[in-house]
Design a protein around this motif. Structure first.
Motif, PDB file in Angstrom:
ATOM      1  N   GLY A   1      87.307  80.014  -5.962  1.00  0.00           N
ATOM      2  CA  GLY A   1      86.781  80.463  -4.669  1.00  0.00           C
ATOM      3  C   GLY A   1      85.379  81.043  -4.726  1.00  0.00           C
ATOM      4  N   GLN A   2      84.660  80.808  -5.838  1.00  0.00           N
ATOM      5  CA  GLN A   2      83.293  81.319  -5.972  1.00  0.00           C
ATOM      6  C   GLN A   2      82.341  80.196  -6.327  1.00  0.00           C
ATOM      7  N   ILE A   3      81.077  80.375  -5.942  1.00  0.00           N
ATOM      8  CA  ILE A   3      80.019  79.418  -6.232  1.00  0.00           C
ATOM      9  C   ILE A   3      78.976  80.082  -7.122  1.00  0.00           C
ATOM     10  N   LEU A   4      78.463  79.319  -8.065  1.00  0.00           N
ATOM     11  CA  LEU A   4      77.417  79.799  -8.967  1.00  0.00           C
ATOM     12  C   LEU A   4      76.058  79.578  -8.322  1.00  0.00           C
ATOM     13  N   LEU A   5      75.281  80.652  -8.193  1.00  0.00           N
ATOM     14  CA  LEU A   5      73.938  80.570  -7.625  1.00  0.00           C
ATOM     15  C   LEU A   5      72.950  81.289  -8.524  1.00  0.00           C
ATOM     16  N   ALA A   6      71.694  80.953  -8.371  1.00  0.00           N
ATOM     17  CA  ALA A   6      70.607  81.632  -9.070  1.00  0.00           C
ATOM     18  C   ALA A   6      69.682  82.231  -8.018  1.00  0.00           C
ATOM     19  N   ARG A   7      68.967  83.277  -8.402  1.00  0.00           N
ATOM     20  CA  ARG A   7      68.058  83.931  -7.448  1.00  0.00           C
ATOM     21  C   ARG A   7      66.619  83.630  -7.845  1.00  0.00           C
ATOM     22  N   SER A   8      65.831  83.296  -6.838  1.00  0.00           N
ATOM     23  CA  SER A   8      64.440  82.928  -7.062  1.00  0.00           C
ATOM     24  C   SER A   8      63.590  83.553  -5.957  1.00  0.00           C
ATOM     25  N   PRO A   9      62.361  83.947  -6.268  1.00  0.00           N
ATOM     26  CA  PRO A   9      61.516  84.507  -5.212  1.00  0.00           C
ATOM     27  C   PRO A   9      60.949  83.409  -4.313  1.00  0.00           C
ATOM     28  N   ALA A  10      60.975  83.653  -3.003  1.00  0.00           N
ATOM     29  CA  ALA A  10      60.336  82.747  -2.042  1.00  0.00           C
ATOM     30  C   ALA A  10      58.821  82.897  -2.184  1.00  0.00           C
ATOM     31  N   GLN A  11      58.061  82.090  -1.458  1.00  0.00           N
ATOM     32  CA  GLN A  11      56.597  82.161  -1.540  1.00  0.00           C
ATOM     33  C   GLN A  11      56.072  83.542  -1.183  1.00  0.00           C
ATOM     34  N   ASP A  12      56.778  84.240  -0.290  1.00  0.00           N
ATOM     35  CA  ASP A  12      56.326  85.588   0.101  1.00  0.00           C
ATOM     36  C   ASP A  12      56.898  86.669  -0.816  1.00  0.00           C
ATOM     37  N   GLY A  13      57.655  86.261  -1.855  1.00  0.00           N
ATOM     38  CA  GLY A  13      58.208  87.213  -2.816  1.00  0.00           C
ATOM     39  C   GLY A  13      59.617  87.679  -2.517  1.00  0.00           C
ATOM     40  N   THR A  14      60.142  87.357  -1.339  1.00  0.00           N
ATOM     41  CA  THR A  14      61.503  87.742  -0.976  1.00  0.00           C
ATOM     42  C   THR A  14      62.514  87.018  -1.877  1.00  0.00           C
TER      43      THR A  14
END
Length: 152
Positions: A17-30
């Motif tokens: 019931g879980q998904i693997l994701l990675a976090r990356s900064p958007a162009q504005d840094g968010t």
């Protein structure tokens, strides 16, 4: 107008019931959540791209269990005062399962965090639309490998 083609491959890994994701900064840094995966290197097969990228971004070794589909997005971007860029992205979306490795964060790469998220929590995450496209492909399993209506 400058033209740019980018070909990438991504994995959707769902377990318990879980998904693997990675976090990356958007162009504005968010910070925003993305699917593990990324751009193909010249001469590289998408199959090899996604396996390499998932390992780089999450520490996991994966087995690809199927090609869910191909997404194509075409947009024109303005980059400050420079000329517009006619961008075409072609993205392969594979279903995968974890077969080894340990969850870890990428060091000196395009992402800074890897984590499992409950599928029910995904709508509340700050994420790129490709996460939603891949989840639709995973749920609907379109016979043509293409969603009937584009989300982008």
């Amino acid at each position: 107008m400058r033209q740019k083609l980018r070909v990438a491959a991504y994995a959707i890994c769902v377990r318990d019931g879980q998904i693997l994701l990675a976090r990356s900064p958007a162009q504005d840094g968010t910070p925003e959540w993305v699917l593990p995966g990324g751009g193909m290197e010249h001469g590289e097969d998408p199959y090899d791209t996604v396996r390499r990228e998932v390992e780089e971004e999450t520490g996991y070794h994966i087995e690809l269990t199927g090609l869910l589909g191909v997404d194509s997005a075409h947009r024109v971007f303005r980059n400050g005062f420079g000329p517009p860029v006619d961008h075409h992205g072609v993205r392969f979306v594979y279903e995968a399962r974890i077969i080894g490795g340990e969850l870890r964060n990428e060091v000196n790469g395009s992402t800074d965090l890897a984590a499992w998220h409950d599928l029910d929590a995904v709508p509340g995450l700050v994420r790129i639309s490709m996460v939603d496209i891949a989840l639709r492909m995973w749920r609907e399993r379109p016979a043509t490998g293409r969603l009937a209506d584009a989300l982008e």
